[in-house]
Design an enzyme around this catalytic site. Structure first.
Site, PDB file in Angstrom:
ATOM      1  N   LYS A  76      32.034  43.438  45.388  1.00 42.81           N
ATOM      2  CA  LYS A  76      33.002  42.623  44.633  1.00 42.81           C
ATOM      3  C   LYS A  76      32.745  41.112  44.710  1.00 42.81           C
ATOM      4  O   LYS A  76      33.099  40.383  43.785  1.00 42.81           O
ATOM      5  CB  LYS A  76      34.433  42.926  45.090  1.00 42.81           C
ATOM      6  CG  LYS A  76      34.940  44.287  44.661  1.00 42.81           C
ATOM      7  CD  LYS A  76      36.398  44.458  45.048  1.00 42.81           C
ATOM      8  CE  LYS A  76      36.904  45.840  44.673  1.00 42.81           C
ATOM      9  NZ  LYS A  76      38.343  45.986  44.947  1.00 42.81           N
ATOM     10  N   GLY A  82      40.864  40.354  51.746  1.00 43.23           N
ATOM     11  CA  GLY A  82      40.518  40.307  50.325  1.00 43.23           C
ATOM     12  C   GLY A  82      41.603  40.827  49.406  1.00 43.23           C
ATOM     13  O   GLY A  82      41.895  40.219  48.367  1.00 43.23           O
TER      14      GLY A  82
END
Length: 277
Positions: free
Chosen positions: A66, A130
């Site tokens: 990501k 995150g």
């Protein structure tokens, strides 16, 4: 010609995204297919270039790519740039454009169970990793004005708050302080891996004194009801597990790729069945 979509990650065999998206394509009579691609970290750049050359219409990005994916995209949406992670890529006019639907998907999922606008709520986020960052920035972007962050390491919570440019009133708390002050919040959001299978007896926060009508949301969906959700339910809270976030972020990606809105309830029931619920 059949449109190609997919998800890249490592590992990827467990992903429920192909089942969810392919069912939506079939339900909407669309000539498209969604495929899971196992992509190792050392070949990420080659894989992205290969997908672009294949003419893929869009793809999702999952662990561990990501953040790294951002180096291989032509454009990145401002919110995704702020979050520092991309989970959805749209291939448009020869460009790969990165977005983050995790946070916005969560906000939509949360709003779906709240009878009042989230902007009027006082929110406590548990965790500063995150997932918490994506949710914090997306809540702020949606106009929520009061978001406190509790974390085992308070400095990490302070860093998260300081990174956001939106006008939000936020305090960084220890988990101990958050436990004492839990009754001050309208919504508590659990964003850590604490309580996930197999360590189901763990919880980041002992629920003991919620105010009436509190919403407690946990981004974990294995188990369906974590310890924090069980305790919250006993206190009369409205509870939500991570299935809603997963479905809403996927539905938003689907909409961005195709311009069509999928049936969210159908997606949700399919995912619950696949998870054995």
């Amino acid at each position: 010609m059949k449109q190609l979509y997919g998800v890249i990650g490592n590992p990827i065999g467990h992903s429920l995204s192909p089942v969810m998206h392919n069912d939506a394509f079939e339900h909407l009579n669309m000539d498209a297919h969604y495929h899971a691609f196992l992509v190792k970290e050392e070949v990420l750049g080659e894989a992205v270039r290969g997908l672009k050359a294949l003419g893929i219409s869009g793809f999702n990005v999952t662990t561990p790519h990501k953040v790294a994916i951002m180096d291989y995209l032509d454009e990145i949406d401002p919110l995704a740039k702020q979050i520092g992670a991309v989970n959805t890529v749209v291939h448009k006019d020869g460009k790969l454009i990165g977005y983050n639907t995790d946070g916005i998907g969560f906000v939509r999922a949360l709003q779906s169970i709240s009878s009042e606008p989230l902007q009027e709520k006082r929110i406590l986020l548990l965790g500063a990793g995150g997932a918490s960052r994506a949710i914090y920035f997306s809540l702020a972007d949606a106009g929520v004005k009061e978001i406190d962050v509790a974390n085992r390491t308070v400095d990490k919570a302070k860093e998260l708050i300081a990174a956001c440019t939106a006008t939000v009133h936020s305090v960084a708390l220890s988990l101990e302080k958050a436990t004492k002050e839990q009754g001050n919040y309208d919504i508590i959001i659990q964003t850590t891996t604490i309580g996930m299978h197999p360590r189901v007896e763990h919880t980041p926060l002992q629920i003991s004194s919620l105010k009436k009508g509190t919403i407690v949301s946990d981004i974990i969906y294995n188990p369906f009801e974590t310890k924090i959700l069980c305790e919250a339910k006993e206190q009369g809270a409205i509870i939500q597990n991570g299935i809603d976030m997963f479905v809403y972020q996927g539905a938003l990606a689907f909409e961005m790729w195709t311009g069509c809105v999928p049936n969210i309830e159908r997606m949700k029931q399919l995912v619950i069945r696949k998870l054995g619920g």
